[in-house]
Design a protein around this motif. Structure first.
Motif, PDB file in Angstrom:
ATOM      1  N   GLU A  69       0.820  -1.209   0.000  1.00 39.03           N
ATOM      2  CA  GLU A  69       0.000   0.000   0.000  1.00 39.03           C
ATOM      3  C   GLU A  69       0.858   1.264   0.000  1.00 39.03           C
ATOM      4  O   GLU A  69       0.506   2.255  -0.646  1.00 39.03           O
ATOM      5  N   VAL A  70       1.974   1.237   0.724  1.00 39.14           N
ATOM      6  CA  VAL A  70       2.874   2.399   0.705  1.00 39.14           C
ATOM      7  C   VAL A  70       3.429   2.610  -0.694  1.00 39.14           C
ATOM      8  O   VAL A  70       3.449   3.741  -1.204  1.00 39.14           O
ATOM      9  N   GLN A  71       3.875   1.542  -1.343  1.00 43.17           N
ATOM     10  CA  GLN A  71       4.403   1.672  -2.694  1.00 43.17           C
ATOM     11  C   GLN A  71       3.321   2.097  -3.679  1.00 43.17           C
ATOM     12  O   GLN A  71       3.580   2.904  -4.587  1.00 43.17           O
ATOM     13  N   SER A  72       2.110   1.591  -3.520  1.00 43.76           N
ATOM     14  CA  SER A  72       1.005   2.003  -4.391  1.00 43.76           C
ATOM     15  C   SER A  72       0.694   3.483  -4.204  1.00 43.76           C
ATOM     16  O   SER A  72       0.432   4.198  -5.176  1.00 43.76           O
ATOM     17  N   ALA A  73       0.717   3.942  -2.954  1.00 39.94           N
ATOM     18  CA  ALA A  73       0.462   5.358  -2.687  1.00 39.94           C
ATOM     19  C   ALA A  73       1.539   6.232  -3.314  1.00 39.94           C
ATOM     20  O   ALA A  73       1.242   7.281  -3.906  1.00 39.94           O
ATOM     21  N   LEU A  74       2.790   5.814  -3.201  1.00 43.56           N
ATOM     22  CA  LEU A  74       3.886   6.584  -3.804  1.00 43.56           C
ATOM     23  C   LEU A  74       3.751   6.624  -5.323  1.00 43.56           C
ATOM     24  O   LEU A  74       3.986   7.662  -5.944  1.00 43.56           O
ATOM     25  N   ARG A  75       3.376   5.493  -5.925  1.00 41.38           N
ATOM     26  CA  ARG A  75       3.190   5.475  -7.384  1.00 41.38           C
ATOM     27  C   ARG A  75       2.035   6.375  -7.794  1.00 41.38           C
ATOM     28  O   ARG A  75       2.110   7.081  -8.813  1.00 41.38           O
ATOM     29  N   PHE A  76       0.964   6.363  -7.015  1.00 37.45           N
ATOM     30  CA  PHE A  76      -0.186   7.221  -7.333  1.00 37.45           C
ATOM     31  C   PHE A  76       0.209   8.692  -7.278  1.00 37.45           C
ATOM     32  O   PHE A  76      -0.126   9.473  -8.175  1.00 37.45           O
ATOM     33  N   ILE A  77       0.905   9.080  -6.205  1.00 38.64           N
ATOM     34  CA  ILE A  77       1.335  10.473  -6.079  1.00 38.64           C
ATOM     35  C   ILE A  77       2.287  10.835  -7.207  1.00 38.64           C
ATOM     36  O   ILE A  77       2.227  11.938  -7.768  1.00 38.64           O
ATOM     37  N   ALA A  78       3.191   9.911  -7.552  1.00 31.54           N
ATOM     38  CA  ALA A  78       4.148  10.178  -8.626  1.00 31.54           C
ATOM     39  C   ALA A  78       3.423  10.405  -9.957  1.00 31.54           C
ATOM     40  O   ALA A  78       3.757  11.330 -10.705  1.00 31.54           O
ATOM     41  N   ASP A  79       2.443   9.565 -10.257  1.00 27.24           N
ATOM     42  CA  ASP A  79       1.669   9.745 -11.495  1.00 27.24           C
ATOM     43  C   ASP A  79       0.932  11.079 -11.474  1.00 27.24           C
ATOM     44  O   ASP A  79       0.844  11.776 -12.493  1.00 27.24           O
ATOM     45  N   ASP A  80       0.393  11.430 -10.308  1.00 29.06           N
ATOM     46  CA  ASP A  80      -0.317  12.699 -10.156  1.00 29.06           C
ATOM     47  C   ASP A  80       0.620  13.885 -10.408  1.00 29.06           C
ATOM     48  O   ASP A  80       0.285  14.840 -11.107  1.00 29.06           O
ATOM     49  N   ILE A 419       7.119   8.490   2.925  1.00 29.42           N
ATOM     50  CA  ILE A 419       5.956   7.991   3.672  1.00 29.42           C
ATOM     51  C   ILE A 419       6.431   6.902   4.632  1.00 29.42           C
ATOM     52  O   ILE A 419       7.238   6.050   4.266  1.00 29.42           O
ATOM     53  N   ARG A 420       5.923   6.942   5.855  1.00 27.15           N
ATOM     54  CA  ARG A 420       6.222   5.913   6.843  1.00 27.15           C
ATOM     55  C   ARG A 420       4.909   5.392   7.421  1.00 27.15           C
ATOM     56  O   ARG A 420       4.109   6.158   7.967  1.00 27.15           O
ATOM     57  N   ALA A 421       4.675   4.098   7.282  1.00 25.15           N
ATOM     58  CA  ALA A 421       3.456   3.471   7.798  1.00 25.15           C
ATOM     59  C   ALA A 421       3.803   2.522   8.933  1.00 25.15           C
ATOM     60  O   ALA A 421       4.970   2.184   9.160  1.00 25.15           O
ATOM     61  N   ASN A 422       2.767   2.060   9.629  1.00 26.63           N
ATOM     62  CA  ASN A 422       2.940   1.171  10.771  1.00 26.63           C
ATOM     63  C   ASN A 422       2.014  -0.024  10.588  1.00 26.63           C
ATOM     64  O   ASN A 422       0.794   0.107  10.690  1.00 26.63           O
ATOM     65  N   TYR A 423       2.596  -1.200  10.306  1.00 21.95           N
ATOM     66  CA  TYR A 423       1.743  -2.352  10.026  1.00 21.95           C
ATOM     67  C   TYR A 423       1.043  -2.874  11.273  1.00 21.95           C
ATOM     68  O   TYR A 423       0.023  -3.550  11.189  1.00 21.95           O
TER      69      TYR A 423
END
Length: 460
Positions: A69-80, A419-423
């Protein structure tokens, strides 16, 4: 009494349970009880081992899902961001309009548990086959917006070629995009839908979109000169009728909305590049048009974001726990009034931040990249994501921050996002204000660098 017990034990030891033919040796009850006890112990050990394996598997699945999910979020922001034409710096998103920024002009400014991190303008393309909602409420292909289908309502088949391709062109439009770091709180008024997400932090996205003008409108009437011409406008005489008797409802709406066939979002206003000043000053003077309304809510991009509160020294190398360190230091200033500028050497360094052209470690004038938030500050109340200190917004969580570099230059935008997440939050989603990220094993981090490719024509 003791003699009776000894006699019973002796009898039990002599007593045998027979299986099979009489005369074959069997087991005593004592032997069976001992065997059952040993079997129970073995089963207990196996169950403990199995439970440990299942828990480890559950933790690994949560960690893997959070990493994805962190990588997906980064890819989404990058595309944006690749469509960005201008990224607001820390001066703009941390200061109110009275101090030269846009903080109090953004949506959700009144939510103290949200802080804007990444705010930018982008130019996006609606392909001819993209579905959009016209002002009359019908769904049309963007390539069919020039065609006023008088008879079929939402049926846009009349504007397509025999193989189904729209006859009209695609459309470009600008929009203002804002990414926020939000911390949930006990007050339902602080969040649109309390209790829906975890009680940790999350990243939300809000987009304010421009409408789409009708290419057949010339500012005062339906353009007769372009009627019926490629890519296609309504054919006279119906196309040139003024509002009122004889005009279609769609034409009446187009006139009423100053030529727009797709509405802009409530509150949208374009930036003004014709005004005086630098490019940064022009964009910082942007103000919304009226109320934002309620029909365009923010969307959650990523939940389970680490909510460990900031501690002094965390971004300057003085913190003792590297698990929650910030890779770049706070912003500083250089120059003297009235030419004071905000700079960040770490963000300007291509090896640590986003990098800038002509970077020189010894020359502060080249450290023109900035970190957002520019400053972090400890907050006595861990529920909230930002505080106002010295007239500027400061972050209280360090799990989402960016370096941006546009230096007020047109068509030169780049950013690096962390981004830093906490599983662990995924495993315990309903625990309030956990701040458990001090355990480095629970953290998932990621970063990416993006170069904006959006363009507009301007001489600054």
């Amino acid at each position: 009494m003791m003699s009776s017990v000894r006699q019973f034990a002796g009898w039990l030891g002599r007593r045998r349970v027979w299986f099979g033919r009489r005369g074959s040796r069997g087991f005593t009850l004592l032997e069976l009880l001992v065997s059952a006890l040993i079997a129970s112990l073995l089963v207990a050990v196996l169950l403990t081992f199995l439970t440990s394996i299942l828990e480890s598997n559950r933790i690994e699945e949560a960690k893997a899902a959070t990493q994805d999910e962190v990588q997906s979020a980064l890819r989404f922001i990058a595309d944006d961001l690749q469509e960005a034409v201008y990224i607001y710096d820390a001066d703009a998103v941390s200061r109110n309009a009275a101090n030269g920024g846009i903080l109090d002009e953004l949506r959700f400014f009144d939510r103290v548990n949200r802080i804007p991190i990444l705010v930018f303008w982008k130019r996006s393309f609606l392909s001819p086959t993209t579905r959009v909602r016209r002002i009359d409420g019908t769904s049309w292909l963007a390539g069919c917006l020039e065609y006023n289908n008088q008879n079929a309502g939402a049926n846009d088949s009349d504007c397509r070629t025999p193989d189904g391709v729209p006859k009209g062109r695609g459309k470009f439009r600008y929009s203002l995009v804002s990414y926020y770091l939000q911390k949930d709180s006990d007050n339902p008024a602080d969040f649109d839908t309390p209790g829906v997400w975890s009680n940790a932090a999350r990243i939300i996205r809000f987009e304010l979109r421009d409408g789409v003008p009708w290419s057949c409108f010339n500012g005062s009437s339906i353009d007769a000169a372009r009627s019926g011409a490629a890519p296609g406008c309504p054919t006279p005489p119906s196309a040139v009728l003024p509002p009122g008797s004889g005009a279609t409802l769609l034409q009446n709406e187009i006139f009423r909305r100053s030529g727009f066939i797709v509405n802009s979002d409530d509150g949208f206003a374009p930036f003004d590049l014709a005004s005086a000043g630098t490019l940064k000053e022009k964009f910082n003077r942007w103000r919304p048009s009226g109320s934002y309304g309620t029909g365009n809510p923010a969307e959650v991009l990523l939940d389970f974001v680490d909510d460990s509160p900031y501690v002094n020294g965390q971004d300057t190398g003085g913190a003792t726990n590297n698990a929650v360190r910030v890779d770049v230091g706070p912003n500083t200033t250089t120059g003297s009034a009235p030419n004071i500028i905000t700079v960040n050497q770490d963000c300007s360094d291509p090896n640590r931040g986003v990098g800038v052209e002509d970077y020189n470690p010894a020359d502060p004038s080249t450290h023109i990249a900035q970190r957002i938030p520019g400053q972090f500050e400890q907050n006595a109340d861990p529920r909230f994501a930002r505080v106002i200190s010295g007239g500027a917004a400061r972050g209280t969580y360090t799990s989402f921050y960016v370096c941006i570099a546009n230096a007020g230059r047109p068509n030169q935008t780049s950013a690096r996002i962390w981004i830093r997440a906490n599983y662990r939050v995924r495993l315990q989603p309903n625990i309030n204000f956990r701040q458990s990220g001090q355990n480095s094993a629970e953290l998932v981090t990621g970063s990416t660098t993006v170069l904006g490719r959006g363009l507009f024509n301007i001489d600054s």
